[in-house]
Design an enzyme around this catalytic site. Structure first.
Site, PDB file in Angstrom:
ATOM      1  N   GLY A  60       8.047  -8.560  -1.459  1.00 35.08           N
ATOM      2  CA  GLY A  60       7.795  -7.880  -0.142  1.00 35.08           C
ATOM      3  C   GLY A  60       6.141  -8.441  -0.482  1.00 35.08           C
ATOM      4  N   ASP A  62      -3.547   6.974   4.222  1.00 39.05           N
ATOM      5  CA  ASP A  62      -2.751   6.548   4.630  1.00 39.05           C
ATOM      6  C   ASP A  62      -1.871   6.467   3.255  1.00 39.05           C
ATOM      7  OD1 ASP A  62      -1.675   4.936   6.573  1.00 39.05           O
ATOM      8  OD2 ASP A  62      -1.740   2.974   4.674  1.00 39.05           O
TER       9      ASP A  62
HETATM   10  P1  ADP Z   1       0.041  -3.537   0.968  1.00 36.93           P
HETATM   11  O1  ADP Z   1      -0.720  -2.427  -0.156  1.00 36.93           O
HETATM   12  O2  ADP Z   1      -0.410  -4.814   0.546  1.00 36.93           O
HETATM   13  O3  ADP Z   1       0.373  -4.005   2.029  1.00 36.93           O
HETATM   14  P2  ADP Z   1       2.229  -3.626  -0.595  1.00 36.93           P
HETATM   15  O4  ADP Z   1       2.525  -2.586  -1.885  1.00 36.93           O
HETATM   16  O5  ADP Z   1       2.785  -2.250   0.428  1.00 36.93           O
HETATM   17  O6  ADP Z   1       1.799  -4.437  -0.345  1.00 36.93           O
HETATM   18  O7  ADP Z   1       3.464  -4.028  -0.870  1.00 36.93           O
HETATM   19  C1  ADP Z   1       4.304  -4.420   0.157  1.00 36.93           C
HETATM   20  C2  ADP Z   1       5.936  -4.194  -0.498  1.00 36.93           C
HETATM   21  O8  ADP Z   1       6.248  -4.937  -1.270  1.00 36.93           O
HETATM   22  C3  ADP Z   1       5.863  -3.226  -0.449  1.00 36.93           C
HETATM   23  O9  ADP Z   1       7.019  -2.390   1.182  1.00 36.93           O
HETATM   24  C4  ADP Z   1       7.324  -2.439  -1.593  1.00 36.93           C
HETATM   25  O10 ADP Z   1       8.545  -3.382  -0.604  1.00 36.93           O
HETATM   26  C5  ADP Z   1       6.785  -3.665  -2.329  1.00 36.93           C
HETATM   27  N1  ADP Z   1       6.030  -3.744  -3.899  1.00 36.93           N
HETATM   28  C6  ADP Z   1       5.396  -3.448  -3.923  1.00 36.93           C
HETATM   29  N2  ADP Z   1       4.270  -2.853  -4.917  1.00 36.93           N
HETATM   30  C7  ADP Z   1       5.884  -2.685  -6.119  1.00 36.93           C
HETATM   31  C8  ADP Z   1       6.443  -2.290  -6.920  1.00 36.93           C
HETATM   32  N3  ADP Z   1       5.279  -2.537  -7.965  1.00 36.93           N
HETATM   33  N4  ADP Z   1       7.750  -2.110  -7.309  1.00 36.93           N
HETATM   34  C9  ADP Z   1       8.531  -2.496  -6.496  1.00 36.93           C
HETATM   35  N5  ADP Z   1       8.181  -3.084  -5.043  1.00 36.93           N
HETATM   36  C10 ADP Z   1       7.268  -2.943  -5.139  1.00 36.93           C
END
Ligand code: ADP
Length: 845
Positions: free
Chosen positions: A559, A701
């Protein structure tokens, strides 16, 4: 400034002529200590308060502490004078001016009093409503939440206690900040009792010689008792008693007058009561002497003195030289021979058909120490006039110098803070980045560190991607009636204008220096900084280790987040790296899959700092329902955080793909999720939040998009981006220009900028709602962003007009009841995460 006031006070105490009220009302306009702090918190009280942070003590003009002003508990109703803010000045004061302001709260406050009344008291028992010289009680107040509106009190008041009572023409929320201006009432006169002033008919003209501003009791037989009025209002009458200084009043206004026809003894008796026993030197009576119209000064004054219950037998008698040549009004000074008394009763004998007084003042020895017997009193008056003038000039010079010094000091201080904060953050970065570089073995490894150091103007979009769930509140809050003006004001009062641009450009940059400044602006009492976070931010060492970058092998992109991409990687040797600290759900020979969140190539210095801060926070959080940080790669670019891999992605996407168990799901062959699965997931979120709240950690959040789903419906809370920016939380409030997830935010977070565990509870309620709607729609999808903000205002007003999220179709009553409890207006009525967790465990089916 204080120094200049001291000088003035010094001159005042030393100078007899300042007891002359005429002069006092001109020079006696000093702030009495609401803004300067001389009035203590304990002396400021109120009829009620809306919350602890809007208590009476926050009603100080020009102060932004607490939530920015005093606000009464309820809306102020038309015609009601129930609510008041009361100030105890501890001693009698001559008050000539009042100032009011509304609640600005750095641009979020909007409440102010359009009108108000004043009540005052000298003894705390008998209260008098202030009226202007035309008998009007209502004073025009503020037109916005930030400007100070000053009103001359004409007539001035002599009081120890003053109440400000907001008045409205329709039911509305009102907040006030106030200041009183004047000086201490050193005469000590508490009341005078005199016969009622009379009506003179002179060649057909009616001249009203009554005491029109007398604030005591007035009875036809008893006369005027227990009050002060025109004889102490600071206005000396003109030579021609049919005219007045005061605009638009009736003939005879300045004087209280009597005709000798009504007084068989040929004198008028006035009783003066004082605050304590004093040593009296003189009494000055301002008399009219328009002898062509049969008005003259008194021909004799006989004064009796009383210190205890009885009048002393020997009076002081004084007979001024009568002046039949000059018809001007004048002060006649009566020497009182240092007689001690707390009451004085004087008989003023008529010299002609009428006698008219406009002012009477007393000088007691306490304030005349510098005079030696034999000094000429008239001379001394002039002498001390010069002193006042000099005093005032010196005071003005000091004030100007002080203002210049403060301005210069602020500029220097601001620069120092900017430098200091930059240095702090640089140190932090250096500490984390100074470890030896290693090679990055999968894609995206050609990042240039120069690029990442670049400053850009578009910092915010990487913090808040400005997706549909996040809104820039200032633009929206402006739409809310009570809040709209103040946001406009924010623009004019030096606060930056909200940004109109889209996600990629123009989203304002927040600098570390701004954040540091905010600490000063907001004070420290309202916005709690979670203890753990403070601790983490101050600590230099990470509670997680550097993982060799070359042992990561890229598998696929999972993602994209605010910092950059999130990749699925195989992490060789991860089990040994973690040792017993963390158990992986894989068989021994299999490689461990991990999620690697990387800071994007073009990230600037602030983004790097934020990324490192999020790492620091996450590294200390260890709970089964919080995403675990396994390792980091921070000794070379790109910076990476390695977290456990959650194979089902984020909860929002996961639930969107599923249907509730039932006919529809069967018909369309969609993957299903049962009620008990939903319940199980909600319980895990509650458990993770329980852990965070036990650390006093505010997430800020919480939403399904920030929860990750693993095997068997395991849920872990992620995304500590908002909590990372806990300092800038104040920043959102002050500048009102960041983007915020308004549909998940508690009303007090949006309107007051308060982020607490209780506001996390609110967001949990919304997350619960999302869960039970299987994320099929956005919260309040039928409302525009503007309407969401308006609805927030309804939660604030709590007049049963707020719209709640509806009960989702597959949501049982107890769960919906739990959601509603999370959206209670009062934060202390919302359940704790401990209770929420218990409730969810209890209603498991
Ligand atoms: P940010 O905090 O920068 O917005 P995220 O942590 O939300 O980024 O990550 C973006 C996307 O990546 C998430 O919506 C999810 O789909 C995927 N993602 C993030 N961390 C994980 C994880 N540990 N395992 C699986 N997918 C993840």
């Amino acid at each position: 400034m204080t120094f200049s006031v001291l000088i003035f006070t010094y001159l005042y105490l030393r100078s007899p002529s300042l007891s002359n009220l005429m002069q006092i009302s001109c020079v006696c306009r000093y702030p009495l200590g609401m803004s300067g702090g001389q009035i203590e918190d304990k002396d400021i009280s109120a009829s009620s308060q809306w919350s602890e942070s809007t208590a009476a003590r926050y009603g100080r003009l020009d102060f932004e502490d607490g939530d920015g002003a005093w606000c009464p508990d309820m809306s102020v109703e038309p015609e009601s004078t129930k609510e008041f803010l009361q100030i105890d000045l501890r001693s009698l004061h001559f008050i000539t001016l009042v100032g009011t302001q509304g609640r600005h709260a750095g641009g979020f406050g909007k409440e102010f009093a359009q009108m108000y009344q004043i009540k005052y008291s000298r003894n705390g028992r008998r209260w008098v409503s202030w009226r202007n010289r035309h008998g009007r009680q209502v004073i025009e107040g503020n037109k916005n939440a930030y400007d100070t509106v000053l009103k001359d009190l004409e007539p001035p008041i002599i009081a120890r206690f003053v109440r400000f009572m907001p008045i409205t023409d329709h039911s509305m929320n009102v907040c006030m900040r106030v200041e009183l201006y004047g000086c201490e009432w050193l005469d000590g006169l508490v009341s005078y009792s005199a016969p009622i002033g009379q009506l003179m008919v002179h060649r057909g003209q009616h001249i009203y010689l009554n005491d029109s501003v007398y604030d005591g009791e007035v009875g036809y037989s008893s006369g005027m008792t227990e009050g002060l009025g025109q004889l102490t209002d600071g206005v000396c009458g003109l030579d021609d008693f049919t005219h007045s200084h005061v605009y638009n009043v009736w003939p005879g206004y300045d004087y209280v007058g009597w005709t000798n026809e009504s007084f068989p003894g040929n004198y008028v008796e006035i009783l003066f009561e004082f605050d304590r026993i004093r040593n009296f030197t003189t009494m000055k009576v301002h008399c009219n002497n328009m002898f062509p119209k049969k008005v003259k000064t008194f021909r004799q004054a006989t004064c009796f003195f009383r210190s205890s219950s009885d009048w002393e037998p020997t009076p002081v008698t004084f007979s001024p030289v009568m002046d039949d040549v000059n018809p001007s009004a004048r002060f006649v000074t009566v020497a009182l021979n240092n007689r001690m008394a707390s009451s004085i009763k004087c008989q003023y004998f008529f010299a002609d058909a009428w006698m008219m007084f406009s002012e009477i003042t007393f000088q007691s020895a306490k304030y005349l120490l510098r005079f030696s017997p034999g000094d000429d009193p008239t001379h001394k008056v002039d002498d001390s006039n010069t002193r006042i003038l000099i005093g005032c000039l010196v005071a003005i010079i000091f004030i100007l110098v002080a203002i210049i010094v403060i301005i210069l000091w602020r500029q220097v201080w601001q620069k120092m803070l900017e430098k200091a904060s930059r240095r702090m953050l640089d140190d932090e970065l250096t500490a984390s980045l100074s470890i030896q570089s290693e090679t990055f073995t999968y894609n995206n490894n050609n990042q240039s560190s120069a690029g990442s150091e670049q400053e850009s103007n578009s910092t915010y979009e990487r913090i808040f991607p400005l997706g549909p769930d996040y809104q820039e509140p200032s633009r929206l809050i402006r739409k809310l009636p009570e809040f709209s003006l103040s946001m406009e004001e924010a623009g004019t009062s030096g606060v930056s204008k909200p940004v109109q641009a889209g996600p990629q450009e123009g989203v304002p940059h927040y600098a570390e220096a701004d954040i540091v400044n905010l600490q000063g602006v907001t004070g420290s009492n309202t916005y709690s900084v979670p203890a753990i976070t403070m601790d983490l931010l101050s600590g230099k060492d990470l509670a997680v280790e550097e993982f060799p970058r070359k042992q990561l092998t890229f598998k696929e992109k999972l993602g994209e987040g605010q910092f950059g991409e999130v990749h699925l990687c195989e992490a060789e040797g991860m089990q040994e790296f973690m040792d017993k600290d963390f158990s992986f759900d894989v068989s021994n020979n299999q490689p461990v899959l991990v999620a690697v969140k990387m800071l994007r190539e073009d990230a600037n210095k602030n983004a790097r700092t934020d990324f490192l801060k999020e790492i620091k926070i996450m590294s200390r959080l260890k709970d089964p329902n919080i995403v675990r940080l396994l390792g980091v790669c921070v000794c070379s670019d790109p910076l990476c955080m390695i977290t456990e891999y959650m194979e089902n992605g984020d909860l929002n996407q996961f639930l969107s793909r599923h249907e509730p168990e039932g006919q529809i799901a069967l018909a369309c062959n969609a993957p299903t999720v049962s009620y008990s699965n939903l319940h199980h997931m909600a319980t895990q979120i509650a458990s993770g939040m329980k852990y965070l709240s036990s650390l006093n950690f505010v997430h800020r959040d919480l939403a399904t998009r920030n929860c990750l789903v693993g095997k068997d419906y395991t849920i872990k809370i992620a995304d500590f981006g908002m909590s990372r920016n806990l300092y800038s939380g104040d920043y959102y409030r002050i500048q009102g220009r960041a983007v915020l997830p308004i549909r998940w935010m508690a009303w007090e977070s949006i309107l007051l900028g308060k982020f607490t565990t209780a506001s996390d509870v609110w967001a949990f309620g919304v997350t619960l709602w999302e869960t039970f709607t299987l994320c099929k729609e956005q919260p309040y999808s039928q409302l525009s962003d503007e309407q969401v903000i308006e609805n927030t205002g309804e939660f604030f007003r709590d007049q049963q007009r707020q719209i709640y999220l509806p009960q989702p179709a597959c949501c049982p009553d107890p769960i919906y009841k739990l959601m509603l409890s999370c959206w209670q207006r009062n934060t202390n009525e919302r359940p704790s995460f401990q209770e929420i967790h218990q409730t969810l465990l209890g209603c498991l089916v």
